[in-house]
Scaffold this motif. Structure first.
Motif, mmCIF file in Angstrom:
data_model
loop_
_atom_site.group_PDB
_atom_site.id
_atom_site.type_symbol
_atom_site.label_atom_id
_atom_site.label_comp_id
_atom_site.label_asym_id
_atom_site.label_seq_id
_atom_site.Cartn_x
_atom_site.Cartn_y
_atom_site.Cartn_z
ATOM 1 N N ASP A 4 0.600 -0.939 0.085
ATOM 2 C CA ASP A 4 0.514 0.527 0.137
ATOM 3 C C ASP A 4 0.975 1.276 -0.046
ATOM 4 O O ASP A 4 1.484 1.906 0.775
ATOM 5 C CB ASP A 4 -1.075 0.036 0.968
ATOM 6 N N CYS A 5 0.820 1.603 -1.409
ATOM 7 C CA CYS A 5 1.997 2.697 -1.620
ATOM 8 C C CYS A 5 1.851 3.786 -2.495
ATOM 9 O O CYS A 5 1.065 3.197 -3.495
ATOM 10 C CB CYS A 5 3.699 2.697 -1.478
ATOM 11 N N LEU A 6 2.336 5.185 -2.485
ATOM 12 C CA LEU A 6 1.686 5.710 -3.837
ATOM 13 C C LEU A 6 2.081 5.064 -5.135
ATOM 14 O O LEU A 6 1.653 5.124 -6.103
ATOM 15 C CB LEU A 6 3.080 7.025 -3.768
ATOM 16 N N THR A 7 3.866 4.473 -5.170
ATOM 17 C CA THR A 7 3.918 3.950 -6.573
ATOM 18 C C THR A 7 2.649 2.631 -6.792
ATOM 19 O O THR A 7 2.499 2.852 -8.163
ATOM 20 C CB THR A 7 5.054 3.636 -6.131
ATOM 21 N N ASN A 8 2.417 2.136 -6.244
ATOM 22 C CA ASN A 8 1.815 0.730 -6.012
ATOM 23 C C ASN A 8 -0.064 1.611 -7.193
ATOM 24 O O ASN A 8 -0.934 1.195 -7.752
ATOM 25 C CB ASN A 8 1.637 -0.107 -5.138
ATOM 26 N N ALA A 9 -0.253 2.341 -6.135
ATOM 27 C CA ALA A 9 -1.526 3.544 -6.329
ATOM 28 C C ALA A 9 -1.730 4.094 -7.954
ATOM 29 O O ALA A 9 -2.435 3.782 -8.860
ATOM 30 C CB ALA A 9 -1.889 4.336 -5.497
ATOM 31 N N ALA A 10 -0.698 4.301 -7.876
ATOM 32 C CA ALA A 10 -0.339 5.161 -9.083
ATOM 33 C C ALA A 10 -0.601 4.064 -10.539
ATOM 34 O O ALA A 10 -0.419 4.323 -11.661
ATOM 35 C CB ALA A 10 0.686 6.073 -9.781
ATOM 36 N N MET A 11 0.335 3.219 -10.018
ATOM 37 C CA MET A 11 0.863 2.161 -11.607
ATOM 38 C C MET A 11 -0.637 1.124 -11.540
ATOM 39 O O MET A 11 -1.281 1.277 -12.768
ATOM 40 C CB MET A 11 1.215 0.797 -11.409
ATOM 41 N N ASN A 12 -1.275 1.113 -10.286
ATOM 42 C CA ASN A 12 -2.644 0.451 -10.605
ATOM 43 C C ASN A 12 -3.707 1.445 -11.616
ATOM 44 O O ASN A 12 -4.554 1.188 -12.100
ATOM 45 C CB ASN A 12 -3.291 0.630 -8.693
ATOM 46 N N PHE A 13 -3.260 2.446 -10.675
ATOM 47 C CA PHE A 13 -4.968 3.333 -11.079
ATOM 48 C C PHE A 13 -4.201 3.552 -12.935
ATOM 49 O O PHE A 13 -5.056 3.601 -14.087
ATOM 50 C CB PHE A 13 -4.470 5.008 -11.102
#
Length: 302
Positions: free
Chosen positions: A170-179
């Motif tokens: 749960d981090c910005l990198t994954n949130a951005a990649m998921n989006f």
């Protein structure tokens, strides 16, 4: 040619007004020609969409993406049967052989891995790890039966974000990649459907619970391009995926890339890529598929 991705954060009513989408929020009204729109992304919990508008979205081959409370796309509304030779194309798709699929998958996934290596090199990853990825790619077989893709991905993400990084974190990198990946997937699904293909019938992805196997196949070369974009424009001081960051990710689809000496947007390149994929499958010529290269994107963007 449609070029806009309309991002609606909060709207009260979306409805058809002549050949425009009418967006009503409180006392304000905004009109956008449907002919300009390739996709609409909806956030928020209070928006009403009329069935008349949904019908027109289908007729104009416009995808509608719905996001959850974490702003991640969780649903798509896509056109049905708008391609003029839809039945013929689906019959051809059903007749593609396993060997054809394996051969074209080798070319598609090779593009993804080459782009991952290019981004890793751009990001300053040490030469030893670049050479390891290159060695893995050199052993790629038809259909990637030895899973070179998975091995390269492991080295790639470890090299960029550290060995403790996982795609479940749960981090910005994954949130951005998921989006970002979800937006690419949605755009690719719209192009696949608009080209008369069935999204469920993939060339590699064959999950019986996945309605977008073919879109998941064909979006692969674009993933490292999104990684580059996120790394340059999204990752920074903030530790959450802000509205401005989501807008920046959406703008990726309008950025230019050079393919066969022609400049075009990422969105339009998907149409060219899918068209070349269909031609290569129908003519049993896997080498004729267009090449999506990160270096041709970085060159245009910088």
């Amino acid at each position: 040619m449609a070029w806009r991705i309309v991002h609606i954060k909060e709207g009260d009513i979306l409805r058809l007004r002549l050949d425009n989408i009418e967006i009503i929020k409180m006392e304000n009204k905004l009109h956008i020609p449907l002919s300009d729109i390739s996709m609409i992304v909806l956030e928020g919990n209070r928006t009403t969409v009329t069935t008349k508008l949904l019908s027109s979205l289908s007729q104009h081959n416009i995808g509608l993406v719905i996001c959850d409370d974490k702003y991640l796309p969780v649903g798509m509304y896509l056109p049905y049967g708008q391609y003029h030779h839809n039945a013929k194309r689906v019959i051809n798709q059903g007749n593609w052989t396993d060997n054809q699929k394996a051969e074209i998958w080798k070319r598609v996934i090779r593009q993804k891995m080459d782009n991952q290596i290019s981004f890793a090199r751009y990001a300053g990853v040490e030469q030893e790890r670049l050479e390891l990825m290159e060695d893995l790619v050199s052993n790629l077989t038809v259909g990637d039966k030895t899973n070179r893709e998975g091995h390269v991905a492991k080295v790639y993400f470890d090299s960029l974000y550290g060995k403790s990084f996982t795609r479940d974190e749960d981090c910005l990198t994954n949130a951005a990649m998921n989006f970002g990946y979800a937006i690419i997937r949605s755009c690719m699904a719209r192009v696949v459907v608009g080209s008369g293909l069935i999204t469920m019938l993939g060339i590699f992805h064959r999950n019986e619970f996945n309605s977008y196997n073919l879109a998941d196949d064909l979006m692969e070369p674009y993933r490292p391009l999104m990684d580059f974009w996120i790394n340059k424009y999204v990752l920074g001081d903030k530790d959450y995926l802000s509205y401005e960051s989501r807008q920046s990710i959406l703008s990726f689809m309008h950025e230019k890339i050079t393919i066969d000496d022609k400049k075009m947007t990422i969105d339009n390149s998907m149409q060219e890529f899918v068209s070349s994929f269909i031609s290569s499958m129908d003519n049993d010529d896997p080498d004729s598929i267009l090449k999506i290269e990160l270096n041709n994107f970085i060159g245009e963007e910088s």
